[in-house]
Design an enzyme around this catalytic site. Structure first.
Site, mmCIF file in Angstrom:
data_model
loop_
_atom_site.group_PDB
_atom_site.id
_atom_site.type_symbol
_atom_site.label_atom_id
_atom_site.label_comp_id
_atom_site.label_asym_id
_atom_site.label_seq_id
_atom_site.Cartn_x
_atom_site.Cartn_y
_atom_site.Cartn_z
ATOM 1 N N GLU A 223 2.227 -0.748 7.051
ATOM 2 C CA GLU A 223 2.666 -0.720 5.646
ATOM 3 C C GLU A 223 1.400 -0.900 4.812
ATOM 4 O O GLU A 223 0.937 -2.021 4.592
ATOM 5 C CB GLU A 223 3.654 -1.872 5.379
ATOM 6 C CG GLU A 223 4.958 -1.779 6.147
ATOM 7 C CD GLU A 223 5.927 -0.758 5.558
ATOM 8 O OE1 GLU A 223 5.708 -0.289 4.425
ATOM 9 O OE2 GLU A 223 6.903 -0.412 6.245
ATOM 10 N N CYS A 257 1.682 -3.299 -4.140
ATOM 11 C CA CYS A 257 1.282 -2.109 -3.372
ATOM 12 C C CYS A 257 1.817 -0.821 -3.987
ATOM 13 O O CYS A 257 1.206 0.233 -3.832
ATOM 14 C CB CYS A 257 1.752 -2.229 -1.932
ATOM 15 S SG CYS A 257 3.532 -2.471 -1.785
HETATM 16 P P1 NAD Z 1 -5.853 -7.044 3.839
HETATM 17 O O1 NAD Z 1 -5.746 -5.769 4.578
HETATM 18 O O2 NAD Z 1 -7.197 -7.491 3.404
HETATM 19 O O3 NAD Z 1 -5.253 -8.262 4.712
HETATM 20 C C1 NAD Z 1 -3.939 -8.222 5.218
HETATM 21 C C2 NAD Z 1 -3.854 -9.107 6.446
HETATM 22 O O4 NAD Z 1 -4.707 -8.568 7.450
HETATM 23 C C3 NAD Z 1 -4.311 -10.557 6.220
HETATM 24 O O5 NAD Z 1 -3.444 -11.425 6.895
HETATM 25 C C4 NAD Z 1 -5.690 -10.570 6.863
HETATM 26 O O6 NAD Z 1 -6.056 -11.844 7.363
HETATM 27 C C5 NAD Z 1 -5.519 -9.596 7.992
HETATM 28 N N1 NAD Z 1 -6.777 -9.017 8.489
HETATM 29 C C6 NAD Z 1 -7.988 -9.026 7.909
HETATM 30 N N2 NAD Z 1 -8.886 -8.400 8.714
HETATM 31 C C7 NAD Z 1 -8.219 -8.015 9.824
HETATM 32 C C8 NAD Z 1 -8.602 -7.342 11.023
HETATM 33 N N3 NAD Z 1 -9.846 -6.934 11.233
HETATM 34 N N4 NAD Z 1 -7.642 -7.099 11.945
HETATM 35 C C9 NAD Z 1 -6.367 -7.496 11.746
HETATM 36 N N5 NAD Z 1 -5.955 -8.121 10.615
HETATM 37 C C10 NAD Z 1 -6.873 -8.391 9.669
HETATM 38 O O7 NAD Z 1 -4.850 -6.937 2.600
HETATM 39 P P2 NAD Z 1 -4.581 -7.986 1.446
HETATM 40 O O8 NAD Z 1 -5.779 -8.063 0.572
HETATM 41 O O9 NAD Z 1 -4.020 -9.237 1.986
HETATM 42 O O10 NAD Z 1 -3.385 -7.249 0.658
HETATM 43 C C11 NAD Z 1 -3.605 -6.224 -0.241
HETATM 44 C C12 NAD Z 1 -3.443 -4.858 0.398
HETATM 45 O O11 NAD Z 1 -2.186 -4.781 1.062
HETATM 46 C C13 NAD Z 1 -3.412 -3.734 -0.625
HETATM 47 O O12 NAD Z 1 -4.080 -2.627 -0.103
HETATM 48 C C14 NAD Z 1 -1.936 -3.428 -0.782
HETATM 49 O O13 NAD Z 1 -1.639 -2.139 -1.249
HETATM 50 C C15 NAD Z 1 -1.453 -3.629 0.607
HETATM 51 N N6 NAD Z 1 -0.037 -3.952 0.613
HETATM 52 C C16 NAD Z 1 0.839 -3.048 1.150
HETATM 53 C C17 NAD Z 1 2.196 -3.314 1.111
HETATM 54 C C18 NAD Z 1 3.213 -2.370 1.693
HETATM 55 O O14 NAD Z 1 4.349 -2.807 1.870
HETATM 56 N N7 NAD Z 1 2.886 -1.133 1.980
HETATM 57 C C19 NAD Z 1 2.652 -4.497 0.526
HETATM 58 C C20 NAD Z 1 1.721 -5.383 -0.003
HETATM 59 C C21 NAD Z 1 0.377 -5.110 0.057
#
Ligand code: NAD
Length: 472
Positions: A223, A257
């Protein structure tokens, strides 16, 4: 050096916790791989009650984690959608669990064939920070409804909310483990041999998660984010579009998002649109109870995007002067006519900044969207049926809202998910239950021997009959 050693120990401890928790959860799954409807329903009820009991703590914790988090945003967009999804799961679970009769065809008479959704096993969930309650607990509740055990990795940016979530999830003891930590822990987490891995976050991190999961052939749902467009045609009700934009860009300070990232406005109404939107943005600054940007680093990233766009020739309208912006009072901003290669058109905005681009036609709008990656959501404002059908059928996006914004996410019966660069797989709706289940095929015969005898004695006759039926 000492710090390094301690950090190393902490990382090893986390890795051991993840590995041991997975072993424990797998054993728990194997001890009862198919929980009854009653058992699943009991867990959903417990979860629902625990969230409601802790709602004031969740609201307070979100205020602690964000520079400013309005109660309005936490209640309306984090807590209530979680409860409404759990209610929806409870209502439909029994019907989804029923095996479905399929047709065996005349050739396999008198056998019966069925399909049945069974739990996958242990599901890993990685959650982001922007809706720390809903985006952790809705996939978790769905995975539990599908009969799985869950290990969930919460965002490192929301420690206060995480503490309350851990208390809430104590009611699911034995079925669920909570992990916390930053990218190192998350990387270790995504390398585990889960039976399904569900990730919500950025496209960049999503690619790493997909690669990690592939090592164990773990099925994945991604997602992701991306750039969701808003297309405004010349017959649109401008007053409605403006109110909806102000709502969408102020909700959680645009850190959503599916928030509109850029708007493609038909040239016939372009000047009027910009003039009126400036007034609306200015008005919205006086609103009380606005959520701020998560922290100063995220506020600085948004400022840098605007400065870069200005350096590349875009006009900027700030409802709060750039010099006085900070995370708590960021204001709303318009970036007018940014070139498509500016950083603000290449990266997801994820904040209260809206790019505005003039288009000559619907074909021009479609071309621009296609150039910027497949969006999670597309918003179209027009009453023209031909234009609506054109976008519906000919422009790819995770979802399409016509004359509205954001609300599709809150409808529990509507599947939610991206396509292409905005991800793949769905949850919400029955699709969520399906995502976390394995659809098992069942071919059932009686122990009567006549067909086995027929096949062994007359296989040459059967081949002749079937050849006549199928290959003539
Ligand atoms: P992010 O990708 O930075 O982090 C998300 C999660 O991934 C966190 O728990 C983080 O600790 C973890 N993470 C970080 N590095 C990782 C790695 N190398 N391997 C595995 N996991 C890792 O995102 P964010 O800043 O927390 O959230 C914002 C982003 O999420 C935006 O791009 C937004 O559009 C997206 N988002 C999507 C949805 C959806 O439903 N499609 C909903 C909310 C947010």
């Amino acid at each position: 050096m000492l710090v390094g050693v301690n950090e190393g120990r902490v990382a090893v401890a986390h890795n051991l916790t993840i590995k041991n928790s997975l072993i424990t959860l797998k054993a728990a799954y194997l001890s009862g791989p198919y929980p009854s409807h009653e058992a699943r329903q009991r867990q959903l009820n417990r979860l629902r009650l625990a969230i409601i009991e802790n709602k004031s703590r969740l609201i307070g914790a979100a205020k602690t984690d964000f520079s400013v988090r309005s109660e309005h945003d936490t209640v309306l967009a984090d807590v209530i959608p979680t409860i409404s999804h759990i209610n929806y799961l409870s209502k439909h679970l029994r019907e989804w669990m029923k095996p479905e009769k399929r047709s065996s065809g005349l050739e396999f008479f008198p056998s019966k064939v069925l399909s049945e959704y069974v739990p996958k096993g242990v599901v890993g969930i990685i959650a982001p920070w922007n809706y720390p309650i809903q985006l952790a607990l809705v996939p978790l509740a769905t995975a539990i409804a599908a009969g799985n055990k869950v290990m969930i990795k919460l965002s490192e940016y929301t420690p206060a909310v995480n503490a309350v979530i851990k208390d809430v999830l104590a009611v699911l003891k034995g079925d669920c483990v909570v992990i916390e930590g930053g990218p190192d822990v998350a990387t270790e987490f995504s390398h585990q041999a889960f039976d399904h891995l569900f990730f919500t976050g950025s496209t960049e991190v999503g690619k790493k998660v997909y690669t990690a999961a592939a090592q164990n052939l773990v099925p994945v749902t991604l997602e992701l984010g991306g750039k969701s467009p808003l297309i405004v045609l010349e017959d649109a009700n401008i007053e409605k579009v403006l109110l909806d934009i102000v709502f969408a860009k102020n909700m959680n300070a645009g850190q959503v998002c599916v928030a509109p990232d850029y708007v493609l406005v038909h040239e016939a109404i372009y000047d009027e649109f910009i003039k009126k939107l400036k007034l609306q943005f200015l008005k919205s600054n006086t609103r009380a109870l606005k959520t701020g940007i998560l922290n100063e680093a995220h506020a600085q990233r948004l400022k840098n995007l605007m400065v870069d766009a200005q350096d590349r020739g875009a006009k900027i309208y700030h409802s709060v002067e750039l010099e006085s912006i900070h995370s708590k009072e960021f204001g709303t901003h318009m970036v007018i006519d940014p070139p498509l290669d500016a950083r603000i058109m290449q990266e997801e905005v994820f904040g209260p900044v809206l790019n505005i681009i003039k288009v000559q036609s619907i074909a021009h709008a479609k071309m621009t969207v296609q150039e910027l990656g497949t969006p999670l959501a597309c918003y179209l404002y027009t009453n023209c049926q031909i234009a609506q059908n054109d976008i519906r059928q000919n422009l790819q996006s995770g979802a399409l809202c016509i004359n509205d914004m954001l609300f599709h996410v809150a409808v529990p019966d509507l599947p939610f998910g991206g396509v292409g660069s905005s991800g793949f797989g769905n949850y919400h709706g029955k699709e969520g239950f399906v995502t976390f289940s394995h659809c098992k095929s069942i071919f059932q015969s009686s122990n009567n021997i006549w067909r086995s005898k027929l096949f062994s004695k007359y296989s040459h006759v059967i081949q002749r009959i079937l050849t006549r039926l199928y290959l003539r």
